[in-house]
Scaffold this motif. Structure first.
Motif, PDB file in Angstrom:
ATOM      1  N   GLN A   1      -3.372   4.469  -1.185  1.00  0.00           N
ATOM      2  CA  GLN A   1      -2.811   3.829  -0.162  1.00  0.00           C
ATOM      3  C   GLN A   1      -3.773   3.408   0.996  1.00  0.00           C
ATOM      4  OE1 GLN A   1       0.065   6.046   2.092  1.00  0.00           O
ATOM      5  NE2 GLN A   1       1.466   6.468   0.414  1.00  0.00           N
ATOM      6  N   ARG A   2      -4.789   4.151   1.083  1.00  0.00           N
ATOM      7  CA  ARG A   2      -6.151   3.803   1.786  1.00  0.00           C
ATOM      8  C   ARG A   2      -6.943   2.656   1.273  1.00  0.00           C
ATOM      9  NH1 ARG A   2     -10.967   7.860   4.419  1.00  0.00           N
ATOM     10  NH2 ARG A   2     -12.574   6.084   4.563  1.00  0.00           N
TER      11      ARG A   2
ATOM     12  N   THR B   1      -2.369  -6.822  -2.544  1.00  0.00           N
ATOM     13  CA  THR B   1      -1.207  -6.512  -2.667  1.00  0.00           C
ATOM     14  C   THR B   1      -0.345  -7.566  -3.183  1.00  0.00           C
ATOM     15  OG1 THR B   1      -0.490  -6.500  -0.389  1.00  0.00           O
ATOM     16  CG2 THR B   1      -1.427  -4.587  -1.241  1.00  0.00           C
TER      17      THR B   1
ATOM     18  N   TYR C   1      -5.687   0.348  -0.699  1.00  0.00           N
ATOM     19  CA  TYR C   1      -4.840  -0.924  -0.558  1.00  0.00           C
ATOM     20  C   TYR C   1      -4.602  -1.431   1.121  1.00  0.00           C
ATOM     21  CZ  TYR C   1      -4.422  -1.622  -5.332  1.00  0.00           C
ATOM     22  OH  TYR C   1      -4.684  -2.009  -6.721  1.00  0.00           O
ATOM     23  N   ARG C   2      -4.800  -0.415   1.986  1.00  0.00           N
ATOM     24  CA  ARG C   2      -4.673  -0.977   3.379  1.00  0.00           C
ATOM     25  C   ARG C   2      -6.137  -1.884   3.525  1.00  0.00           C
ATOM     26  NH1 ARG C   2      -3.118   4.641   4.440  1.00  0.00           N
ATOM     27  NH2 ARG C   2      -0.790   4.470   4.440  1.00  0.00           N
TER      28      ARG C   2
ATOM     29  N   ALA D   1       0.831  -1.197  -0.018  1.00  0.00           N
ATOM     30  CA  ALA D   1      -0.124   0.001   0.062  1.00  0.00           C
ATOM     31  C   ALA D   1       0.938   1.164   0.010  1.00  0.00           C
ATOM     32  CB  ALA D   1      -0.958   0.003   1.166  1.00  0.00           C
ATOM     33  N   GLU D   2       1.983   1.040   0.711  1.00  0.00           N
ATOM     34  CA  GLU D   2       2.865   2.376   0.796  1.00  0.00           C
ATOM     35  C   GLU D   2       3.317   2.581  -0.644  1.00  0.00           C
ATOM     36  OE1 GLU D   2       2.749  -0.272   2.939  1.00  0.00           O
ATOM     37  OE2 GLU D   2       1.991   0.770   4.513  1.00  0.00           O
ATOM     38  N   ASP D   3       3.395   1.891  -1.621  1.00  0.00           N
ATOM     39  CA  ASP D   3       4.055   2.319  -3.034  1.00  0.00           C
ATOM     40  C   ASP D   3       3.184   3.079  -3.815  1.00  0.00           C
ATOM     41  OD1 ASP D   3       6.174   0.693  -2.321  1.00  0.00           O
ATOM     42  OD2 ASP D   3       5.316  -1.079  -3.185  1.00  0.00           O
ATOM     43  N   CYS D   4       1.992   3.482  -3.044  1.00  0.00           N
ATOM     44  CA  CYS D   4       0.976   4.092  -3.955  1.00  0.00           C
ATOM     45  C   CYS D   4       0.878   5.797  -3.539  1.00  0.00           C
ATOM     46  CB  CYS D   4      -0.497   3.465  -3.710  1.00  0.00           C
ATOM     47  SG  CYS D   4      -0.630   1.829  -4.206  1.00  0.00           S
TER      48      CYS D   4
END
Length: 211
Positions: A73-74, A83, A76-77, A65-68
């Protein structure tokens, strides 16, 4: 108001864009689309008939998620299971009946909903002289929607094969089919598979080549 098939122009200089028909969205996938299996045979029929003009898209999630950026990001969390650090690699594959058509069918990967964003699709279509995109696949109200609106903005004629689209939301699918049918008369045509075959003769159109 729906156009009658007699008023729909013949299809030429066309490419078939088949959106995200992957294991990821099929039975048992993280984003299972329950009636994908119902429209699967229809999509396979279209892709098989026009295999040398077909481009399959694949939705490719990020590693983490942090790659977005931003709200992705929200997203993919919430969908961490989708992911790449958790998703089995085979979930990204096209459905087997479609994968067998490549080549000559082509494949383009994309990281977002629209097939035109962060991909070389527009460049490829330009090199091939494509003016019309015939669209099938999933989901009517997400990735198909984003692709259709970008295609319209880029000036393409869009032909939606209405019995070769699917969604995980019946209300979403129905609402979007109504919108496509009533709000974009000059840019979007809705046709059945039978109508598609009568409007688009494979032997009289472009054949794809590697670019």
């Amino acid at each position: 108001m729906t156009k009658s098939i007699e008023t729909v122009e013949p299809i030429c200089q066309a490419a078939h864009l088949c959106i995200d028909m992957q294991r990821l969205f099929s039975t048992g996938g993280v984003w299972e689309t329950p009636w994908m299996s119902r429209v699967g045979p229809a999509i396979t029929e279209v892709a098989s008939r026009y295999r040398d003009r077909t481009i399959f898209t694949r939705f490719i999630p990020p590693q983490r998620a942090e790659d977005c950026v931003g709200r992705w990001q929200r997203y993919y969390r919430r969908w961490e299971a989708a992911t790449l650090q958790h998703l089995p690699p085979q979930q990204l594959d096209l459905l087997p009946d479609l994968a067998r058509l490549t080549p000559p069918a082509l494949v383009i990967d994309k990281p977002v909903y629209s097939a035109f964003k962060q991909s070389n699709l527009a460049t490829m279509l330009g090199q091939l002289g494509v003016g019309t995109v015939v669209i099938t696949g999933a989901e009517t109200d997400v990735c198909v929607l984003a692709t259709v609106l970008d295609a319209v903005d880029l000036g393409y004629r869009v032909v939606l094969v209405e019995d070769a689209l699917c969604s995980s939301s019946d209300p979403g699918h129905d609402a979007l089919m109504t919108m496509y049918r009533t709000r974009f008369h000059e840019q979007i045509d809705l046709v059945s598979i039978g109508d598609l075959h009568s409007l688009w003769e494979p032997g009289r159109d472009i054949a794809f080549r590697p670019v």
